[in-house]
Design a protein around this motif. Structure first.
Motif, mmCIF file in Angstrom:
data_model
loop_
_atom_site.group_PDB
_atom_site.id
_atom_site.type_symbol
_atom_site.label_atom_id
_atom_site.label_comp_id
_atom_site.label_asym_id
_atom_site.label_seq_id
_atom_site.Cartn_x
_atom_site.Cartn_y
_atom_site.Cartn_z
ATOM 1 N N THR A 23 5.019 141.990 33.128
ATOM 2 C CA THR A 23 4.172 142.874 33.756
ATOM 3 C C THR A 23 4.637 143.611 34.799
ATOM 4 O OG1 THR A 23 2.444 141.082 33.404
ATOM 5 C CG2 THR A 23 1.718 142.989 35.036
ATOM 6 N N VAL A 24 5.638 143.064 35.639
ATOM 7 C CA VAL A 24 6.200 143.857 36.745
ATOM 8 C C VAL A 24 7.051 144.753 36.294
ATOM 9 C CG1 VAL A 24 7.929 143.746 38.739
ATOM 10 C CG2 VAL A 24 5.915 142.284 38.659
ATOM 11 N N ALA A 25 7.912 144.536 35.160
ATOM 12 C CA ALA A 25 8.904 145.450 34.480
ATOM 13 C C ALA A 25 8.202 146.605 33.792
ATOM 14 C CB ALA A 25 9.640 144.408 33.414
ATOM 15 N N ARG A 26 6.987 146.212 33.011
ATOM 16 C CA ARG A 26 6.251 147.347 32.628
ATOM 17 C C ARG A 26 5.891 148.241 33.588
ATOM 18 N NH1 ARG A 26 1.634 144.874 30.942
ATOM 19 N NH2 ARG A 26 2.859 143.775 29.267
ATOM 20 N N ARG A 27 5.460 147.931 34.777
ATOM 21 C CA ARG A 27 5.122 148.849 35.864
ATOM 22 C C ARG A 27 6.380 149.568 36.268
ATOM 23 N NH1 ARG A 27 0.841 151.385 37.996
ATOM 24 N NH2 ARG A 27 -0.578 149.313 37.226
ATOM 25 N N LEU A 28 7.345 149.104 36.321
ATOM 26 C CA LEU A 28 8.686 149.770 36.806
ATOM 27 C C LEU A 28 8.767 150.757 35.949
ATOM 28 C CD1 LEU A 28 10.983 146.782 38.478
ATOM 29 C CD2 LEU A 28 9.346 148.716 39.666
ATOM 30 N N THR A 29 8.916 150.451 34.405
ATOM 31 C CA THR A 29 9.134 151.538 33.577
ATOM 32 C C THR A 29 8.416 152.565 33.482
ATOM 33 O OG1 THR A 29 8.172 150.206 31.865
ATOM 34 C CG2 THR A 29 10.660 150.021 31.991
ATOM 35 N N GLU A 30 6.869 152.339 33.842
ATOM 36 C CA GLU A 30 5.808 153.236 33.927
ATOM 37 C C GLU A 30 6.151 154.360 35.001
ATOM 38 O OE1 GLU A 30 2.404 151.273 34.328
ATOM 39 O OE2 GLU A 30 2.165 150.885 32.212
ATOM 40 N N GLU A 31 6.495 153.723 36.207
ATOM 41 C CA GLU A 31 6.831 154.294 37.467
ATOM 42 C C GLU A 31 8.246 155.181 37.247
ATOM 43 O OE1 GLU A 31 4.852 155.271 39.743
ATOM 44 O OE2 GLU A 31 3.100 154.008 38.871
ATOM 45 N N ARG A 32 8.989 155.046 36.401
ATOM 46 C CA ARG A 32 10.558 155.560 36.072
ATOM 47 C C ARG A 32 11.511 154.965 37.015
ATOM 48 N NH1 ARG A 32 10.591 158.253 31.098
ATOM 49 N NH2 ARG A 32 8.546 159.259 30.655
ATOM 50 N N LEU A 33 11.429 153.729 37.504
ATOM 51 C CA LEU A 33 12.344 153.072 38.254
ATOM 52 C C LEU A 33 13.547 152.328 37.178
ATOM 53 C CD1 LEU A 33 10.677 151.201 41.320
ATOM 54 C CD2 LEU A 33 12.287 153.398 41.454
ATOM 55 N N ILE A 34 12.859 151.968 36.154
ATOM 56 C CA ILE A 34 13.651 151.675 35.074
ATOM 57 C C ILE A 34 13.648 152.621 33.959
ATOM 58 C CG2 ILE A 34 13.843 149.787 33.318
ATOM 59 C CD1 ILE A 34 13.197 147.803 35.530
ATOM 60 N N GLU A 35 14.443 153.061 33.303
ATOM 61 C CA GLU A 35 14.653 154.222 32.339
ATOM 62 C C GLU A 35 13.895 153.279 30.902
ATOM 63 O OE1 GLU A 35 14.999 157.864 30.820
ATOM 64 O OE2 GLU A 35 15.770 157.136 32.650
ATOM 65 N N PRO A 36 12.820 153.992 30.599
ATOM 66 C CA PRO A 36 11.819 153.545 29.560
ATOM 67 C C PRO A 36 12.521 153.755 28.168
ATOM 68 C CG PRO A 36 10.891 155.721 30.281
ATOM 69 C CD PRO A 36 12.154 155.258 31.257
ATOM 70 N N GLY A 37 12.283 153.081 27.109
ATOM 71 C CA GLY A 37 12.666 153.162 25.804
ATOM 72 C C GLY A 37 11.800 154.410 25.292
ATOM 73 N N ALA A 38 12.139 154.474 23.881
ATOM 74 C CA ALA A 38 11.414 155.447 22.956
ATOM 75 C C ALA A 38 10.595 154.701 22.131
ATOM 76 C CB ALA A 38 12.485 156.243 22.489
ATOM 77 N N PRO A 39 9.686 155.531 21.463
ATOM 78 C CA PRO A 39 8.934 154.659 20.619
ATOM 79 C C PRO A 39 9.740 153.930 19.375
ATOM 80 C CG PRO A 39 8.065 156.893 20.917
ATOM 81 C CD PRO A 39 9.526 156.715 21.533
ATOM 82 N N GLY A 40 9.519 152.587 19.388
ATOM 83 C CA GLY A 40 10.401 151.598 18.278
ATOM 84 C C GLY A 40 11.854 151.325 18.943
ATOM 85 N N VAL A 41 12.217 151.839 20.175
ATOM 86 C CA VAL A 41 13.437 151.454 20.629
ATOM 87 C C VAL A 41 13.198 150.696 22.013
ATOM 88 C CG1 VAL A 41 15.489 152.402 21.634
ATOM 89 C CG2 VAL A 41 14.255 153.660 19.975
ATOM 90 N N ALA A 42 13.886 149.483 21.896
ATOM 91 C CA ALA A 42 13.565 148.744 23.295
ATOM 92 C C ALA A 42 14.223 149.212 24.568
ATOM 93 C CB ALA A 42 14.337 147.213 22.687
ATOM 94 N N VAL A 43 13.678 148.843 25.559
ATOM 95 C CA VAL A 43 14.269 149.054 26.826
ATOM 96 C C VAL A 43 15.323 148.480 27.037
ATOM 97 C CG1 VAL A 43 13.704 149.535 29.299
ATOM 98 C CG2 VAL A 43 11.639 149.718 27.536
#
Length: 174
Positions: A23-43
């Motif tokens: 859940t925390v990792a999802r929030r960090l990707t939403e806030e762009r602290l961790i670079e999100p993946g693309a549709p169908g591509v894992a982070v």
């Protein structure tokens, strides 16, 4: 490069539950602290991303503010000393809590850190070494004083657990 699911699983070595870490990792990707993946591509997770994720999960911050708390924790400096006020000619390089934690994740075998303590009440990261303790606080903070009026609550992670998680994730690809 390890993906987000492998990073969440590796955090179990540090004593964190997978559901909270996910859940925390999802929030960090939403806030762009961790670079999100693309549709169908894992982070994909780098050592720097793993260090941020470790700070975020250990912070104990509510989900709505975990990205802001993580950014504050990552930017803490030793004893709250603001080096920006020094003349540029004599100013040493500023090391942040993120730099120390990233060094521990990047090369755990050579790090002098024996444990990392993340305060949950206010922004403070403490690194325990064989020679003593180094406290990282926001620049301008009065070092050695409580930053709040309540009891201090912190999460301590042994450096061996962080090293095990890093070796499990990144192996010898460094």
């Amino acid at each position: 490069m390890p993906n987000l699911a492998a990073s969440v699983a590796a955090l179990s070595y540090c004593g964190f539950k997978a559901a909270k870490a996910r859940t925390v990792a999802r929030r960090l990707t939403e806030e762009r602290l961790i670079e999100p993946g693309a549709p169908g591509v894992a982070v994909e997770i780098t050592q720097a991303d793993f260090a941020l994720l470790l700070l975020a999960v250990a912070s104990g911050a509510p989900l709505r503010s975990v990205a802001d708390v993580t950014a504050k924790l990552a930017s803490c400096v030793p004893d709250g000393v603001n080096l920006d006020v020094m003349p540029e000619v004599i100013r040493p390089a500023q090391r942040t809590a993120f730099d120390f934690l990233h060094d521990l994740v990047w090369s755990p075998d050579t790090s002098p850190v024996t444990a990392v303590e993340v305060c949950e009440n206010w922004p403070e990261v403490t690194f325990h070494t064989r020679d003593g303790v180094v406290r990282f606080q926001p620049a301008g903070t009065l070092a050695g004083h409580w930053s709040g009026s309540k009891q201090r609550r912190a999460t301590t992670i042994p450096a061996g657990a962080i090293a095990l998680a890093a070796k499990h994730l990144f192996g010898d690809t460094k």
